[in-house]
Design a protein around this motif. Structure first.
Motif, PDB file in Angstrom:
ATOM      1  N   LEU A 299      20.329   9.718 -24.982  1.00  0.00           N
ATOM      2  CA  LEU A 299      21.723   9.701 -25.729  1.00  0.00           C
ATOM      3  C   LEU A 299      21.933   8.146 -26.096  1.00  0.00           C
ATOM      4  CD1 LEU A 299      24.399  11.192 -26.328  1.00  0.00           C
ATOM      5  CD2 LEU A 299      25.036  10.780 -23.939  1.00  0.00           C
ATOM      6  N   ALA A 302      20.362   7.494 -29.060  1.00  0.00           N
ATOM      7  CA  ALA A 302      20.980   8.031 -30.152  1.00  0.00           C
ATOM      8  C   ALA A 302      22.205   7.641 -30.687  1.00  0.00           C
ATOM      9  CB  ALA A 302      21.038   9.760 -29.615  1.00  0.00           C
ATOM     10  N   PHE A 303      22.993   7.103 -29.762  1.00  0.00           N
ATOM     11  CA  PHE A 303      24.113   6.484 -30.064  1.00  0.00           C
ATOM     12  C   PHE A 303      23.855   5.182 -31.013  1.00  0.00           C
ATOM     13  CE2 PHE A 303      26.939   8.788 -27.112  1.00  0.00           C
ATOM     14  CZ  PHE A 303      28.090   9.134 -28.043  1.00  0.00           C
ATOM     15  N   ALA A 306      23.332   6.638 -34.373  1.00  0.00           N
ATOM     16  CA  ALA A 306      24.473   6.876 -34.995  1.00  0.00           C
ATOM     17  C   ALA A 306      25.364   5.735 -35.193  1.00  0.00           C
ATOM     18  CB  ALA A 306      25.161   7.744 -34.068  1.00  0.00           C
ATOM     19  N   VAL A 309      24.216   4.864 -38.914  1.00  0.00           N
ATOM     20  CA  VAL A 309      24.698   5.617 -39.954  1.00  0.00           C
ATOM     21  C   VAL A 309      26.266   5.283 -40.108  1.00  0.00           C
ATOM     22  CG1 VAL A 309      25.297   8.074 -40.323  1.00  0.00           C
ATOM     23  CG2 VAL A 309      23.147   7.582 -39.180  1.00  0.00           C
ATOM     24  N   GLY A 310      26.920   5.007 -39.041  1.00  0.00           N
ATOM     25  CA  GLY A 310      28.184   4.954 -38.882  1.00  0.00           C
ATOM     26  C   GLY A 310      28.795   3.657 -40.030  1.00  0.00           C
ATOM     27  N   VAL A 320      27.711  12.896 -50.423  1.00  0.00           N
ATOM     28  CA  VAL A 320      27.273  13.655 -49.297  1.00  0.00           C
ATOM     29  C   VAL A 320      25.934  14.244 -49.150  1.00  0.00           C
ATOM     30  CG1 VAL A 320      28.111  16.105 -50.347  1.00  0.00           C
ATOM     31  CG2 VAL A 320      28.525  15.550 -47.851  1.00  0.00           C
ATOM     32  N   ALA A 323      24.065  12.838 -46.549  1.00  0.00           N
ATOM     33  CA  ALA A 323      24.112  13.398 -45.092  1.00  0.00           C
ATOM     34  C   ALA A 323      23.137  14.364 -45.128  1.00  0.00           C
ATOM     35  CB  ALA A 323      25.532  13.757 -44.897  1.00  0.00           C
TER      36      ALA A 323
ATOM     37  N   LEU B 316      31.446  18.043 -44.795  1.00  0.00           N
ATOM     38  CA  LEU B 316      30.864  16.676 -44.606  1.00  0.00           C
ATOM     39  C   LEU B 316      31.519  15.616 -45.393  1.00  0.00           C
ATOM     40  CD1 LEU B 316      27.092  17.457 -44.247  1.00  0.00           C
ATOM     41  CD2 LEU B 316      28.428  16.224 -42.401  1.00  0.00           C
ATOM     42  N   VAL B 320      33.460  12.662 -42.485  1.00  0.00           N
ATOM     43  CA  VAL B 320      32.405  11.760 -42.609  1.00  0.00           C
ATOM     44  C   VAL B 320      31.768  11.757 -41.121  1.00  0.00           C
ATOM     45  CG1 VAL B 320      33.400   9.642 -42.656  1.00  0.00           C
ATOM     46  CG2 VAL B 320      31.001  10.210 -43.829  1.00  0.00           C
ATOM     47  N   ALA B 323      28.686  13.378 -39.862  1.00  0.00           N
ATOM     48  CA  ALA B 323      27.384  13.006 -40.715  1.00  0.00           C
ATOM     49  C   ALA B 323      27.168  11.841 -39.529  1.00  0.00           C
ATOM     50  CB  ALA B 323      27.697  12.462 -41.948  1.00  0.00           C
ATOM     51  N   VAL B 324      27.952  10.943 -39.061  1.00  0.00           N
ATOM     52  CA  VAL B 324      27.469   9.852 -38.411  1.00  0.00           C
ATOM     53  C   VAL B 324      27.084  10.340 -37.044  1.00  0.00           C
ATOM     54  CG1 VAL B 324      28.480   7.849 -37.119  1.00  0.00           C
ATOM     55  CG2 VAL B 324      29.294   8.506 -39.523  1.00  0.00           C
ATOM     56  N   LEU B 325      27.600  11.581 -36.551  1.00  0.00           N
ATOM     57  CA  LEU B 325      27.299  12.153 -35.055  1.00  0.00           C
ATOM     58  C   LEU B 325      25.946  13.067 -35.248  1.00  0.00           C
ATOM     59  CD1 LEU B 325      30.779  12.386 -33.636  1.00  0.00           C
ATOM     60  CD2 LEU B 325      29.119  10.653 -33.227  1.00  0.00           C
ATOM     61  N   MET B 326      25.637  13.488 -36.453  1.00  0.00           N
ATOM     62  CA  MET B 326      24.641  14.397 -36.485  1.00  0.00           C
ATOM     63  C   MET B 326      23.234  13.934 -35.792  1.00  0.00           C
ATOM     64  SD  MET B 326      24.816  16.020 -40.458  1.00  0.00           S
ATOM     65  CE  MET B 326      23.064  15.540 -40.483  1.00  0.00           C
ATOM     66  N   ILE B 328      22.795  12.520 -33.027  1.00  0.00           N
ATOM     67  CA  ILE B 328      22.985  12.923 -31.774  1.00  0.00           C
ATOM     68  C   ILE B 328      22.779  14.028 -31.269  1.00  0.00           C
ATOM     69  CG2 ILE B 328      24.545  12.580 -29.729  1.00  0.00           C
ATOM     70  CD1 ILE B 328      25.959  10.365 -31.058  1.00  0.00           C
ATOM     71  N   VAL B 379      30.107  13.616 -21.818  1.00  0.00           N
ATOM     72  CA  VAL B 379      30.077  12.160 -22.188  1.00  0.00           C
ATOM     73  C   VAL B 379      30.151  12.040 -23.642  1.00  0.00           C
ATOM     74  CG1 VAL B 379      28.495  10.226 -22.180  1.00  0.00           C
ATOM     75  CG2 VAL B 379      28.655  11.476 -20.156  1.00  0.00           C
ATOM     76  N   VAL B 380      29.325  12.577 -24.397  1.00  0.00           N
ATOM     77  CA  VAL B 380      29.289  12.350 -25.789  1.00  0.00           C
ATOM     78  C   VAL B 380      30.864  12.789 -26.411  1.00  0.00           C
ATOM     79  CG1 VAL B 380      28.380  13.465 -28.148  1.00  0.00           C
ATOM     80  CG2 VAL B 380      26.908  13.010 -25.955  1.00  0.00           C
ATOM     81  N   VAL B 383      33.130   9.924 -25.930  1.00  0.00           N
ATOM     82  CA  VAL B 383      32.602   8.687 -26.632  1.00  0.00           C
ATOM     83  C   VAL B 383      33.367   8.867 -28.115  1.00  0.00           C
ATOM     84  CG1 VAL B 383      30.871   7.458 -27.519  1.00  0.00           C
ATOM     85  CG2 VAL B 383      30.839   7.971 -25.037  1.00  0.00           C
ATOM     86  N   TRP B 387      35.427   6.677 -30.218  1.00  0.00           N
ATOM     87  CA  TRP B 387      34.868   6.145 -31.474  1.00  0.00           C
ATOM     88  C   TRP B 387      35.932   6.476 -32.598  1.00  0.00           C
ATOM     89  CZ3 TRP B 387      29.285   6.711 -32.798  1.00  0.00           C
ATOM     90  CH2 TRP B 387      28.829   5.820 -34.291  1.00  0.00           C
ATOM     91  N   PHE B 388      36.014   7.792 -32.925  1.00  0.00           N
ATOM     92  CA  PHE B 388      36.930   8.490 -34.037  1.00  0.00           C
ATOM     93  C   PHE B 388      38.299   8.611 -33.776  1.00  0.00           C
ATOM     94  CE2 PHE B 388      32.428   8.889 -34.909  1.00  0.00           C
ATOM     95  CZ  PHE B 388      32.095   8.349 -35.945  1.00  0.00           C
TER      96      PHE B 388
END
Lengths: 455, 455
Positions: A299, A302-303, A306, A309-310, A320, A323, B316, B320, B323-326, B328, B379-380, B383, B387-388
């Motif tokens: 995880l 993976a962050f 991400a 990507v962010g 899009v 994505a 998406l 957006v 898309a960033v979290l995809m 994970i 957890v995800v 976070v 984050w968002f």
């Protein structure tokens, strides 16, 4: 091996499992007795590993007493702990009785202290000393694998004398195919195989006919190296010596086969972050806790991906399609990299690959990655163009895929070498780290180029 | 095994490779001669596998003639083809000379027809018939593994007679630890180990003391099953019989060790879509072509996942952050699923798991997936919320992660069972299919919920 053969392999054990579970469900446990009496301890052990945890003691109750020790040895560490916890001291004591010294040493480590003490007390002086000698070495060294029941002869006697001595003994330890020749001070000099003993002229001396080609294995040689030696020399048994070249025991190939199998299992399981000694039916909480660690590490990585990507949120909200195509970039990089990684992990473990020839391999993997990157980059580019009607998008994903394949090859070769240098098993965390790299490189390239060319 | 032991294992071969490559670069090839003379054929074979393709024939030229046959046997299929192509018929003929029957049979399959014919012509009638008998069975069956050099005795003679007979023979085939007892018509009756022969009263008859507990292995038994039998019974050698229980040969444990190692390699390599007989330094074009297939299959499945993402383009472009979290969601599903998959692949291969106990395992894996899904989903979720700054987004990704873990467990248990039922090796394509499923389920859930709750 053909697939048919592989599938065939477990047919018998599958049928046994099937029968076992039918009986377990019917509750008429006594029906299992004939089955368990007909199986070899190793087969019974496998069967016990396949029984759900809650019913394992029930099945154990039907295992013949004589098999107890061997079955305990053959089950994996976790199943063994469960069984030992459920058994009385006297059952354990009886199970330990009659095991070979090396096996007994393995088992003792898992038995409760009270039982260990009783086992030691029940032995005569000589056997106790032998056992203590085996126990004093790590289980995964030549000393831990060895048996102390060597049959030794002197070099200056005739074969006829040896023959008479053996007849007096009336029996030899299991798996004895050779005698060991030692000096008066116990120094190992050579081997005298029974095959030679029975075919050569009885008048000849041991020293004339003994085989001196097999060197003694040092008592602290790692088990994996012992296994390699056995395979290279096609040995059946080998002498174990201490620092002064004194014979202290022998290793037989049946113990080595276990090492070879365990090593292979270790690789397969570590690559998925699992432990080969884990009970398939381990309690849920324990399994969950163990795997949680691996998922947590993943995880975190993976962050990181991400985060990359962010950085391109603005681009993604405009285009899009980027994505939509992201999973392709990640997936292709991961597969390409893990192929290189697997070749490296196996080559390093086998000794085919080392730092010295890694450079040649690196250029080869790079070339392969370029060819496949270009091939599939073109395909992906064309498909993306057709799908979204945007030629620049096709160029962006195609190019990203090419460079991601190259990055995957670089990481696939470099990462295991680096881990090895740092003393980390490349099989253990290789895949997680590798896919993090291919994800970050892939997303960075793809979205970076997308930002430059598509906004 | 500890990591230290694993790292140690290849130190010696690493040092050798290092030296070899220094010499190769210096061009003073003759320096290699002492090294190659000191190695065992199996070690030389490993070294040759680690030499880049272009320099392999150079190194081969320095291998002692006596080792030629054994080295050719020990290298992997591809390296063997390369060497055989580069060698003259008379060198090959000399290499084949002196090999054991089972090994010769393995090698002959790869030799050019002209050489094979010459080898057969050079043999006497009896040996030719023996060889043809080994050649008539598939290499991965008991018949293909066996040697025909059995030493047989009759049940109705005394041990003393046997001893005299052996002394007359003056030597026994390599790895002979036991004689085989056969009836007048060649039927296998039991084994008489040399250890018994030398310890028991010479007046006793063979039939009284022979060991009848080891059954003959049928000549068409698959190699993997032979390996299992050897491991279960701790055998060193075993009789091979035909349908009429007539003794046709014997298998020794050194051949079985190769089978065990090859099987383990096969699993590791297939899981990455690779072939264990592949030359590490195969020509680039050939490697690229082979791996292209695997990448192509993966690309196809990656497009399926992208299609699913494509369904949510509108979402998406609005949100957006999805898309960033995809990455994970995809990554966690893949890891969770591949842990379950690895346990299944190993359990099926070992015979711990079958259809009958898969249900219990299924519920266990499901429970583990739920616990870890909830843990890491929380957890995800937190976070993502931080984050968002969007609590609904946190709920969406947390929930998607939970259900994706559950889906991964279902697929991880179900897929290998399904593949097995269809006769496909679960190790071969398991990972690619599994990650496709976890990607599709993960993206579908995550973006689907996102569409419902965030638009």
């Amino acid at each position: 091996m053909t697939e048919a053969a592989q599938l065939d392999e477990s047919t018998a054990s599958e049928a046994r499992l099937q029968y076992l579970h039918e009986v377990l469900e019917s509750g008429r446990m006594r029906r299992l007795k004939p089955l368990l009496h007909s199986l070899h301890p190793a087969e019974t052990a496998l069967l016990l590993e396949g029984v759900p945890r809650t019913k394992r003691m029930l099945v154990w109750g039907l295992v013949p007493d004589d098999d107890h020790g061997e079955v305990l040895l053959h089950v994996n560490d976790e199943v063994r702990s469960q069984l030992i916890e459920g058994l009385d001291d006297d059952v354990l004591l009886a199970a330990a009785d009659g095991l070979e010294m090396d096996d007994l040493a393995d088992l003792l480590e898992d038995l409760p202290e009270t039982v260990t003490q009783q086992v030691l007390r029940s032995m005569d002086q000589q056997n106790r000393e032998r056992l203590e000698s085996v126990l004093s070495y790590p289980a995964d060294s030549a000393g831990g694998l060895m048996n102390t029941d060597t049959v030794t002869v002197r070099p200056d006697v005739s074969l006829d004398v040896v023959a008479r001595y053996l007849r007096q003994r009336a029996q030899l330890p299991d798996q004895t195919d050779t005698l060991f020749v030692v000096s008066r001070y116990g120094r190992y000099l050579g081997m005298l195989s029974l095959a030679r003993l029975v075919t050569l002229d009885p008048e000849r001396d041991v020293s004339e006919v003994m085989d001196t080609s097999v060197e003694g294995l040092l008592v602290d040689m790692p088990a994996s190296q012992v296994a390699k030696r056995f395979q290279d020399l096609d040995l059946i048994s080998a002498p174990v010596v201490d620092d002064n070249e004194r014979l202290v025991g022998r290793i037989t190939i049946d113990d080595v086969v276990d090492v070879i199998r365990d090593e292979a299992e270790h690789s397969i399981m570590s690559m998925a972050g699992l432990d080969e000694e884990e009970d398939v039916f381990a309690p849920i909480a324990r399994s969950a806790r163990r795997r949680a660690v691996w998922l947590g590490i993943n995880l975190f990585t993976a962050f990181l991906a991400a985060q990359v990507v962010g950085l391109f949120e603005a681009t993604l909200s405009e285009v899009v399609a980027l994505a939509v195509l992201m999973p392709i970039v990640a997936s292709m990089g991961g597969i390409g990299g893990s192929q290189t990684l697997t070749i490296m992990i196996r080559g390093l473990a086998m000794g085919q690959i080392a730092f010295s020839n890694a450079r040649t391999l690196f250029f080869k993997e790079l070339a392969v990655a370029m060819i496949n990157g270009v091939t599939w980059g073109l395909v992906v580019g064309v498909v993306a163009y057709i799908w979204f009607g945007n030629i620049t998008l096709g160029v962006v994903i195609g190019t990203a895929l090419i460079f991601n394949q190259i990055g995957a090859a670089v990481a696939g070769v470099g990462l295991p070498l680096l881990m090895r240098k740092m003393g980390i098993d490349p099989a253990l965390a290789g895949t997680v780290v590798l896919t993090t790299i291919t994800d970050i490189v892939g997303f960075g390239l793809f979205l970076g180029m997308g930002t430059l060319l598509l906004l």
